[in-house]
Design an enzyme around this catalytic site. Sequence first.
Site, mmCIF file in Angstrom:
data_model
loop_
_atom_site.group_PDB
_atom_site.id
_atom_site.type_symbol
_atom_site.label_atom_id
_atom_site.label_comp_id
_atom_site.label_asym_id
_atom_site.label_seq_id
_atom_site.Cartn_x
_atom_site.Cartn_y
_atom_site.Cartn_z
ATOM 1 C CB THR A 148 14.730 -3.674 1.039
ATOM 2 O OG1 THR A 148 14.512 -3.912 2.448
ATOM 3 C CG2 THR A 148 13.653 -2.743 0.500
ATOM 4 C CB SER A 186 9.410 -3.612 4.742
ATOM 5 O OG SER A 186 10.232 -3.252 3.650
ATOM 6 C CB THR A 204 4.090 -6.643 -11.412
ATOM 7 O OG1 THR A 204 5.119 -5.955 -10.704
ATOM 8 C CG2 THR A 204 4.613 -7.058 -12.776
ATOM 9 C CD GLU A 234 -2.911 -1.129 2.359
ATOM 10 O OE1 GLU A 234 -2.806 -0.203 3.205
ATOM 11 O OE2 GLU A 234 -3.769 -2.031 2.433
ATOM 12 N N PRO A 235 0.331 2.417 -0.340
ATOM 13 C CG PRO A 235 -0.996 4.025 -1.417
ATOM 14 C CD PRO A 235 -1.061 2.682 -0.773
ATOM 15 C CD GLU A 284 8.263 -10.461 -5.107
ATOM 16 O OE1 GLU A 284 7.606 -9.888 -4.221
ATOM 17 O OE2 GLU A 284 7.744 -11.025 -6.076
#
Length: 401
Positions: A381, A136, A162, A131-132, A379
């Site tokens: 950092t 994480s 995506t 969400e914006p 997926e």
Amino acid sequence: MARLARTAGLTDVQQEILSTVRDFVDKEIIPVATELEHRDEYPQAIVDGLKELGLFGLMIPEEYGGLGESLLTYALCVEEIARGWMSVSGIINTHFIVAYMLKQHGTQEQREHFLPRMAAGEVRGAFSMSEPALGSDVSAITSKAVRDGDEYVLNGQKMWLTNGGSSTLVAVLVKSDEGHPEGTAPHKSMTTFLVEKEPGFGEVRPGLTIPGKIDKMGYKGVDTTELIMDGLRVPADRVLGGVTGRGFYQMMDGVEVGRVNVAARGCGVAQRAFELGVSYAQQRHTFGKPIAQHQAIQFKLAEMATKVEAAHAMMVNAARKKDSGERNDLEAGMAKYLASEYCKEVVEDAFRIHGGYGFSKEYEIERLYREAPMLLIGEGTAEIQKMIIGRRLLEEYRLQG
């Protein structure tokens, strides 16, 4: 050309599949990738070709019309496709995460309804977790589902989908309070909904809007979007697995597959960067000889090739661990972390070998230089991977007494 990153122990079927994909990449993707990427154009002809090859059903069981192949086979195919153009591998990745989640967690009715059409490429998947304001911290999800008779009403804003525009099925993670009283741990009050929609942008079904493509530095061609739910009504039988409160675990299981995929993408991009670097180094002359004969360049090529091999080995190990049915979050985290970091370094070294020409859009390495950073984020950092790795190591090496 000799190739790095060979994989031992493959069956004849696996080798045949990889050979077919490799030929497709060399003939149909590499020659057009840079032009399409610069235009930010969706690679419809390439996607149609992958559909004809049966790749959208690669990991879907044969009983549902797929090829029933392993995660390893899929990861090696992704590696080949990313070597041609990383965006194309992204198109099939989110599709397979959703197919995998359906296979592992869906009801029998859900599997029978979706998987045959997903295997044929008629239904294309995307998954929506972020969400914006989330980053994480998945527990901070604010999108919510409220029960209303035989339906749920979903509201909220999601980010970084995506295939957001081109997909027709989205697995959406939201909070659902039904059966989860106040004070329940956040990860136990999340539910995954299977949301069907029309492809395209704007209002793609009542209550569901895909505003448009997000303009990105790299990873172009594939559509990355937001998703806005405003009174979106979803039937209760489209709760993944039929029971609320399991969404977090279902998504994390899918993300483990996604991390192997991102590792494979990193391996593929790094391989292509090495190929470009070693080729250019033998063509470019300085001081009366090819720059490949200068020791400094040979050192660079040696480091690049070693990183390609190391990342590939870790990616294969993570895929095989998942295929065995064992927990693989440690191996997937390590593979994703190493492959994405090494990809960035190998691409930069190839960029340096090209000198000033690497800065020109005429050369393919310029595209790879903009694509590699996405792998450092997608997926999870590097910092998230290190947290996962560190916690798992402490579980394995916990002192007794």
